[in-house]
Motif scaffolding. Sequence first.
Motif, short mmCIF file in Angstrom:
data_model
loop_
_atom_site.label_atom_id
_atom_site.label_comp_id
_atom_site.label_asym_id
_atom_site.label_seq_id
_atom_site.Cartn_x
_atom_site.Cartn_y
_atom_site.Cartn_z
N PRO A 191 7.06 -9.57 0.76
CA PRO A 191 5.50 -9.24 1.19
C PRO A 191 5.62 -8.94 2.57
N GLU A 192 6.18 -9.78 3.43
CA GLU A 192 6.12 -9.25 5.00
C GLU A 192 6.64 -7.96 5.35
N ILE A 193 7.59 -7.71 4.46
CA ILE A 193 8.37 -6.33 4.98
C ILE A 193 7.42 -5.22 4.52
N ALA A 194 6.76 -5.29 3.08
CA ALA A 194 5.67 -4.33 2.42
C ALA A 194 4.43 -4.30 3.51
N ARG A 195 3.91 -5.37 3.96
CA ARG A 195 2.86 -5.39 4.73
C ARG A 195 3.05 -4.79 6.05
N SER A 196 4.46 -4.99 6.88
CA SER A 196 4.61 -4.35 7.99
C SER A 196 4.53 -2.70 8.06
N GLU A 197 4.69 -2.39 6.72
CA GLU A 197 4.50 -0.84 6.21
C GLU A 197 3.35 -0.40 5.63
N GLY A 198 2.34 -1.32 5.70
CA GLY A 198 0.96 -1.03 5.36
C GLY A 198 0.49 -1.39 3.94
N GLU A 199 1.58 -1.82 3.44
CA GLU A 199 1.44 -1.88 1.62
C GLU A 199 0.91 -3.02 1.18
#
Length: 187
Positions: A136-144
Amino acid sequence: MIRKATPADAEQIAPLLLTIWKDMELPILEADSEEAILATLQEGIAVPDYRYGYNRMHVFEEKGEIAGVVAGYPGEDEPIIDEPWQVLAKRNKLNYTFPVFTEKETFPGEWYLDSIVTDSRFRGKGIGTQLLEALPEIARSEGEKLIGLSCDKANPKAKKLYQRQGFVATSEIVLSGHLYDHMQKRI
């Protein structure tokens, strides 16, 4: 410790990715030697736009060794992520110079978990779970706001792991002749 991958990790990451390719029974494995494929994968990890470019991966490092790796990308990047492979395959004189992956894997609006693998020496220690929990943190950092993945129907143990992490099956797809559940998790 989970951290972004670097080009220096390529030698340890490539064999882990090859494990997945073997499980998928990809045609390239019949056309070229493992040694040649590994060398090309290692080179590809240094190419940022490639499917397995270092900037698309995070690793779980334990005592200086890569114990696990997760690779993924925003779904909108899917049309371009395999272009570098064809250049690398030709440069390394592989027999199989076609795209390794031809089927569409992602769905609109999702960050796609392409690969997750734990080194066999480190399995059973919760490393895969920790990598999944970092998504989740990885995806959020890419705006997803949505994570998608494909789980081989022949791997019910993996499906249970994904379900425990909040993923639900949304459809079925065929990849390299295998039937997969496409699963998603809203974050």
